[in-house]
Design a protein around this motif. Structure first.
Motif, PDB file in Angstrom:
ATOM      1  N   PHE A 235      33.858  41.985 -43.041  1.00 47.63           N
ATOM      2  CA  PHE A 235      35.269  41.632 -42.808  1.00 47.63           C
ATOM      3  C   PHE A 235      35.503  41.318 -41.337  1.00 47.63           C
ATOM      4  O   PHE A 235      34.715  41.686 -40.469  1.00 47.63           O
ATOM      5  CB  PHE A 235      36.214  42.722 -43.323  1.00 47.63           C
ATOM      6  N   ASP A 236      36.585  40.628 -41.119  1.00 48.54           N
ATOM      7  CA  ASP A 236      36.951  40.200 -39.773  1.00 48.54           C
ATOM      8  C   ASP A 236      37.982  41.183 -39.230  1.00 48.54           C
ATOM      9  O   ASP A 236      39.083  41.275 -39.778  1.00 48.54           O
ATOM     10  CB  ASP A 236      37.542  38.779 -39.881  1.00 48.54           C
ATOM     11  N   PRO A 237      37.663  41.931 -38.184  1.00 43.64           N
ATOM     12  CA  PRO A 237      38.633  42.910 -37.686  1.00 43.64           C
ATOM     13  C   PRO A 237      39.963  42.265 -37.303  1.00 43.64           C
ATOM     14  O   PRO A 237      41.000  42.911 -37.364  1.00 43.64           O
ATOM     15  CB  PRO A 237      37.942  43.507 -36.454  1.00 43.64           C
ATOM     16  N   ALA A 238      39.956  40.981 -36.932  1.00 47.63           N
ATOM     17  CA  ALA A 238      41.198  40.315 -36.574  1.00 47.63           C
ATOM     18  C   ALA A 238      41.948  39.823 -37.815  1.00 47.63           C
ATOM     19  O   ALA A 238      43.072  39.350 -37.714  1.00 47.63           O
ATOM     20  CB  ALA A 238      40.910  39.146 -35.646  1.00 47.63           C
ATOM     21  N   GLY A 239      41.310  39.920 -38.965  1.00 47.02           N
ATOM     22  CA  GLY A 239      42.001  39.592 -40.208  1.00 47.02           C
ATOM     23  C   GLY A 239      42.135  38.120 -40.511  1.00 47.02           C
ATOM     24  O   GLY A 239      42.854  37.731 -41.410  1.00 47.02           O
ATOM     25  N   ALA A 240      41.429  37.274 -39.761  1.00 44.14           N
ATOM     26  CA  ALA A 240      41.596  35.839 -39.949  1.00 44.14           C
ATOM     27  C   ALA A 240      40.786  35.297 -41.131  1.00 44.14           C
ATOM     28  O   ALA A 240      41.111  34.251 -41.671  1.00 44.14           O
ATOM     29  CB  ALA A 240      41.205  35.094 -38.668  1.00 44.14           C
ATOM     30  N   VAL A 241      39.726  36.001 -41.494  1.00 44.36           N
ATOM     31  CA  VAL A 241      38.847  35.508 -42.555  1.00 44.36           C
ATOM     32  C   VAL A 241      38.828  36.536 -43.686  1.00 44.36           C
ATOM     33  O   VAL A 241      38.816  37.742 -43.426  1.00 44.36           O
ATOM     34  CB  VAL A 241      37.411  35.316 -42.012  1.00 44.36           C
ATOM     35  N   ALA A 242      38.852  36.071 -44.918  1.00 47.42           N
ATOM     36  CA  ALA A 242      38.840  36.986 -46.061  1.00 47.42           C
ATOM     37  C   ALA A 242      37.521  37.754 -46.110  1.00 47.42           C
ATOM     38  O   ALA A 242      36.481  37.220 -45.736  1.00 47.42           O
ATOM     39  CB  ALA A 242      39.029  36.211 -47.355  1.00 47.42           C
ATOM     40  N   PRO A 243      37.567  38.994 -46.558  1.00 45.48           N
ATOM     41  CA  PRO A 243      36.330  39.780 -46.629  1.00 45.48           C
ATOM     42  C   PRO A 243      35.350  39.222 -47.661  1.00 45.48           C
ATOM     43  O   PRO A 243      35.752  38.526 -48.586  1.00 45.48           O
ATOM     44  CB  PRO A 243      36.811  41.175 -47.053  1.00 45.48           C
ATOM     45  N   GLN A 244      34.100  39.553 -47.442  1.00 47.02           N
ATOM     46  CA  GLN A 244      33.054  39.069 -48.336  1.00 47.02           C
ATOM     47  C   GLN A 244      32.167  40.241 -48.724  1.00 47.02           C
ATOM     48  O   GLN A 244      31.895  41.133 -47.919  1.00 47.02           O
ATOM     49  CB  GLN A 244      32.231  38.011 -47.591  1.00 47.02           C
ATOM     50  N   THR A 245      31.705  40.207 -49.967  1.00 53.50           N
ATOM     51  CA  THR A 245      30.893  41.309 -50.473  1.00 53.50           C
ATOM     52  C   THR A 245      29.422  40.946 -50.542  1.00 53.50           C
ATOM     53  O   THR A 245      29.082  39.842 -50.947  1.00 53.50           O
ATOM     54  CB  THR A 245      31.349  41.653 -51.904  1.00 53.50           C
ATOM     55  N   ILE A 246      28.593  41.877 -50.127  1.00 51.59           N
ATOM     56  CA  ILE A 246      27.155  41.729 -50.327  1.00 51.59           C
ATOM     57  C   ILE A 246      26.764  42.792 -51.346  1.00 51.59           C
ATOM     58  O   ILE A 246      27.188  43.942 -51.221  1.00 51.59           O
ATOM     59  CB  ILE A 246      26.378  42.019 -49.028  1.00 51.59           C
ATOM     60  N   THR A 247      25.981  42.416 -52.354  1.00 59.29           N
ATOM     61  CA  THR A 247      25.480  43.454 -53.256  1.00 59.29           C
ATOM     62  C   THR A 247      23.981  43.573 -53.062  1.00 59.29           C
ATOM     63  O   THR A 247      23.293  42.595 -52.800  1.00 59.29           O
ATOM     64  CB  THR A 247      25.773  43.141 -54.737  1.00 59.29           C
ATOM     65  N   SER A 248      23.498  44.797 -53.171  1.00 56.91           N
ATOM     66  CA  SER A 248      22.056  44.999 -53.018  1.00 56.91           C
ATOM     67  C   SER A 248      21.348  44.368 -54.211  1.00 56.91           C
ATOM     68  O   SER A 248      21.927  44.218 -55.285  1.00 56.91           O
ATOM     69  CB  SER A 248      21.736  46.488 -52.926  1.00 56.91           C
ATOM     70  N   ILE A 249      20.088  44.011 -53.998  1.00 55.68           N
ATOM     71  CA  ILE A 249      19.345  43.365 -55.083  1.00 55.68           C
ATOM     72  C   ILE A 249      18.858  44.426 -56.064  1.00 55.68           C
ATOM     73  O   ILE A 249      18.884  45.625 -55.783  1.00 55.68           O
ATOM     74  CB  ILE A 249      18.140  42.544 -54.543  1.00 55.68           C
ATOM     75  N   GLU A 250      18.414  43.968 -57.214  1.00 58.51           N
ATOM     76  CA  GLU A 250      17.839  44.846 -58.235  1.00 58.51           C
ATOM     77  C   GLU A 250      16.737  45.700 -57.606  1.00 58.51           C
ATOM     78  O   GLU A 250      15.902  45.187 -56.866  1.00 58.51           O
ATOM     79  CB  GLU A 250      17.238  43.955 -59.338  1.00 58.51           C
ATOM     80  N   GLY A 251      16.759  46.982 -57.900  1.00 60.29           N
ATOM     81  CA  GLY A 251      15.686  47.845 -57.403  1.00 60.29           C
ATOM     82  C   GLY A 251      15.907  48.383 -56.003  1.00 60.29           C
ATOM     83  O   GLY A 251      15.045  49.077 -55.453  1.00 60.29           O
ATOM     84  N   ARG A 252      17.042  48.051 -55.379  1.00 60.87           N
ATOM     85  CA  ARG A 252      17.358  48.556 -54.039  1.00 60.87           C
ATOM     86  C   ARG A 252      18.795  49.057 -54.022  1.00 60.87           C
ATOM     87  O   ARG A 252      19.641  48.541 -54.745  1.00 60.87           O
ATOM     88  CB  ARG A 252      17.256  47.440 -52.986  1.00 60.87           C
ATOM     89  N   HIS A 253      19.066  50.041 -53.173  1.00 67.44           N
ATOM     90  CA  HIS A 253      20.454  50.356 -52.853  1.00 67.44           C
ATOM     91  C   HIS A 253      20.557  50.620 -51.361  1.00 67.44           C
ATOM     92  O   HIS A 253      19.549  50.824 -50.682  1.00 67.44           O
ATOM     93  CB  HIS A 253      20.986  51.533 -53.671  1.00 67.44           C
ATOM     94  N   PHE A 254      21.775  50.601 -50.859  1.00 64.89           N
ATOM     95  CA  PHE A 254      21.995  50.821 -49.428  1.00 64.89           C
ATOM     96  C   PHE A 254      21.948  52.307 -49.077  1.00 64.89           C
ATOM     97  O   PHE A 254      22.218  53.161 -49.921  1.00 64.89           O
ATOM     98  CB  PHE A 254      23.355  50.231 -49.001  1.00 64.89           C
ATOM     99  N   PHE A 255      21.633  52.582 -47.827  1.00 64.57           N
ATOM    100  CA  PHE A 255      21.680  53.954 -47.328  1.00 64.57           C
ATOM    101  C   PHE A 255      22.891  54.204 -46.436  1.00 64.57           C
ATOM    102  O   PHE A 255      23.107  55.303 -45.952  1.00 64.57           O
ATOM    103  CB  PHE A 255      20.407  54.304 -46.563  1.00 64.57           C
ATOM    104  N   GLY A 256      23.660  53.155 -46.149  1.00 58.42           N
ATOM    105  CA  GLY A 256      24.901  53.381 -45.411  1.00 58.42           C
ATOM    106  C   GLY A 256      24.881  52.937 -43.959  1.00 58.42           C
ATOM    107  O   GLY A 256      25.885  53.065 -43.269  1.00 58.42           O
TER     108      GLY A 256
END
Lengths: 363, 356
Positions: free
Chosen positions: A92-113
């Motif tokens: 996301f854009d902290p200034a709010g000018a651009v809409a947020p976008q989502t990334i999803t992890s691929i099959e077999g992986r997840h995020f650690f944060g």
């Protein structure tokens, strides 16, 4: 995966439009802004921007609990990563000018944060779990390509947690916490007997292992998880102990790219206050002070990076987030408190959100 | 003045007033004396019976003697399911939790190691003292379940099962001695009980009542997460994935659902018998009341799951009942993990839920 679908919907509608004027005003006034994952008091999760004076500037809804954030050094774009074993990250854009976008992890992986951008802002990196093989990886995302995942590197360990790019801009340092988890069993820790935590230095361009440091063999249940650089470029780290709860091993230390690793000696009482659990590590803006927090022990320490001595012990219930501000450190808590210490002039105040474990200064 | 006095007496005389709000000390004492201590004593009793039944089986193998041991295994699992949620104090020393139950075991380490012991007739596994020195995966309930119910278990009813029976005896004896140790630690008036009931500024973990109450609320919050993430979802499947009955704990002995329901019952007992929910302000009693109602729903859903896990997972109606239990666990998790600590002025809710 219903979670992913639910999430995509949520992120599209994520901006809190009514807060926009305040955001613009805050940016104009050039106040220091901070970002954190939060739980909203009415329920639900978000990433929020807050001023040091406690004004909530903006928030982006998240489908589940978020964890740390990182910022592009070029565009200022922010990325918030899902708490493990989450499968989303939101740009996301902290200034709010651009809409947020989502990334999803691929099959077999997840995020650690946790994650980091390359110095040129062209690549985003994230610590991820190759859970079928209990192997840590760094996912590599092409920013210009819509955050398409273009590859991965090994972290040379299990359960990587925080990753940082060193001041040289060329070397990653990874805290391999050593704990095996698998989404089939939620957050259950599957290998406490055979944990092998380490700090790994990895070439940002090739993924080659430059060096890997471990604590003494008797300390294999000390999970190395969070890190920050001091002004000498040393990597300070904080640990969480998974051994006998009656033991109180040292939890804080530093490592260097040259191959040194050591734990500092905190006084017994101070160490006891950390309750075998360090939730975050952050440095003051000049790198002279290292903050170390324990939400379990309701204690946040400011350490002198040159001597390891305790400068200040802040008592804050559920306090965990730490970030450098203009003069010292700012702390945030799971109860919604915000307050400066170690030289910071920020007042202690309450914000109507519950801050998650990490606080970041918005660059 | 007289009016005030009368009012005061009136208040004090109202039985509800005294009953509605137990003190923190009362809540903690009731949790220790009425819930936790009897639970650990029960586990000691049941494992002692198991060890005796197992010894009898080995002395005179028969189908009947085997049936007795198998039945007693179920009683031990029930007792264990009532106490395994207390992951502090006695359960956390000397790897006791893992020694008693090595789980989750995603890679099937226990099965491989137990089969190796049986195949090689490793004599050192038949003496509790040497068994104790082996992998934690071969000395607990999972290992004993395979001995009693796994492939080849029918030989236990005959002389042919001699080695297998001795190994089972060693496991049962080890379980019994660990259970007895834990029970006596909980019974020791100067031990963990005293630390909880009379917290002290000098204590490493329990400096005041709030920290003890936090531990108790944490038992419920973490217990619900454990039941869901480690016990139900692995076989029910996440996010619409296919059920995997053989990823269930205790599927061989058909103790999967009984153990899960016993876990829930244990958490309900802690909530109700400690009166912790009544330590909240009166207007927050709905939290405990709703949680109790939800626990009751779990029991009803559970009664709709019959037969083996494999059979249940092949029946859409029973799959629904298990899915309902998952939802209930989330509801109770929010009630006791977020609402109750908030009502009690504790801070279990958020970043202190560990692991990151």
């Amino acid at each position: 995966m219903w979670q992913r679908r639910a999430f995509l919907k949520a992120a599209g509608a994520g901006f809190v439009a009514s807060l926009l004027p305040r955001r613009a005003e805050a940016l104009e006034r050039a106040e220091l802004l901070f970002a954190s994952s939060i739980q909203k008091t009415a329920g639900g999760y978000a990433a929020a921007l807050v001023s040091e004076a406690g004004t909530l500037i903006a928030s982006v809804d998240l489908p589940e609990r978020g964890h740390d954030l990182t910022f592009s050094p070029v565009t200022g774009q922010a990325v918030v990563f899902a708490r493990q074993p989450g499968t989303f990250a939101v740009v996301f854009d902290p200034a709010g000018a651009v809409a947020p976008q989502t990334i999803t992890s691929i099959e077999g992986r997840h995020f650690f944060g946790h994650g980091a951008f390359s110095p040129d802002g062209r690549l985003l990196y994230a610590t991820e779990n190759d859970f079928e093989n209990a192997r840590g990886v760094i996912g590599i995302y092409d920013v210009a390509g819509g955050f398409r995942r273009i590859g991965e590197f090994d972290t040379f360990g299990t359960g990587p947690h925080e990753m940082l790019l060193m001041p040289d801009g060329e070397t990653f340092v990874i805290a391999n916490g050593g704990i095996e988890t698998h989404p089939d069993y939620g957050r259950a820790e599957l290998n406490l007997e055979t944990m092998d935590p380490s700090v790994a230095f990895i070439d940002r361009r090739t993924g080659d292992l430059i060096g890997q440091l471990r604590l003494a063999a008797g300390l294999h249940k000390l999970s190395i998880r969070h890190m920050a650089f001091d002004r000498q470029g040393r990597v300070w780290f904080g640990c969480q102990f998974r051994g006998d709860p009656g033991d109180r091993p040292q939890l804080v230390g530093y490592a260097t790219r040259e191959g040194e690793i050591r734990l500092i000696e905190l006084p017994e009482g101070t160490l006891g206050d950390l309750r075998n659990y360090v939730g975050s590590v952050a440095a003051s803006s000049d790198g002279a002070v290292i903050g170390v927090s324990s939400p379990e022990g309701n204690t946040i320490l400011a350490l002198d990076a040159s001597t390891g001595g305790v400068i200040e012990a802040l008592s804050m219930r559920n306090g965990c987030g730490i970030a450098g501000d203009a003069a010292g450190l700012l702390a945030s808590s799971g109860d919604g408190e915000l307050g400066g210490f170690a030289g910071s002039a920020a007042e202690r105040l309450s914000v109507p959100v519950l801050f998650d474990n990490h606080l970041r200064r918005v660059p | 003045m007289r009016v005030w006095l009368a009012l005061l007496i009136g208040l004090l005389a109202t039985p509800a007033f005294a009953q509605l709000h137990p003190t923190a000390r009362t809540v903690i004492t009731q949790a220790v004396e009425d819930v936790i201590r009897p639970g650990f004593a029960g586990f000691a009793t049941e494992t002692e019976r198991l060890a005796a039944a197992q010894a009898e089986l080995c002395a005179g193998p028969s189908a009947d003697a085997l049936a007795v041991v198998r039945g007693q295994f179920g009683a031990v699992v029930q007792a264990w399911s009532g106490i395994e949620v207390y992951r502090f104090g006695p359960l956390m020393t000397d790897n006791r939790t893992e020694r008693i139950l090595f789980w989750p075991d995603r890679k099937g380490i226990a099965l491989r190691q137990v089969q190796a012991i049986l195949a090689t007739e490793d004599e050192t596994a038949t003496d509790p003292a040497t068994l104790y020195g082996k992998s934690v995966a071969v000395q607990g309930l999972g290992a004993l379940e395979f001995v009693l119910f796994g492939t080849g278990a029918e030989t236990l009813g005959t002389a042919e099962g001699d080695f297998r029976c001795s190994y089972g005896s060693a496991i049962a004896a080890l379980l019994s001695s660990t259970a007895a140790e834990m029970s006596s630690e909980w019974a020791d008036p100067a031990g963990i009980s005293a630390r909880l009931i009379r917290p002290d500024e000098s204590d490493l973990d329990y400096r005041d009542n709030a920290e003890v109450l936090q531990e108790l609320v944490g038992v419920m919050a973490h217990g619900l997460e454990m039941i869901r993430d480690q016990r139900i979802l692995p076989f029910l499947g996440r996010g619409g994935a296919e059920p995997k009955p053989k990823s269930a704990l205790f599927w061989r002995s058909n103790q999967t659902m009984p153990s899960i329901l016993a876990n829930f019952a244990a958490l309900r007992a802690l909530l109700v018998n400690s009166d912790i929910w009544e330590y909240a302000p009166t207007e927050q009693f709905w939290i405990g009341e709703q949680a109790m109602a939800e626990f009751d729903s779990v029991a009803i859903y559970g009664s709709g799951v019959t037969g083996t896990v494999e059979e249940a997972m092949a029946d859409p109606a029973q799959v629904d009942q298990v899915a309902n239990i998952v939802i209930s666990s989330q509801v109770i998790g929010k009630l006791v993990g977020e609402d109750l600590p908030a009502a009690l002025g504790l801070s279990v809710g958020f970043s202190s839920l560990d692991g990151d």
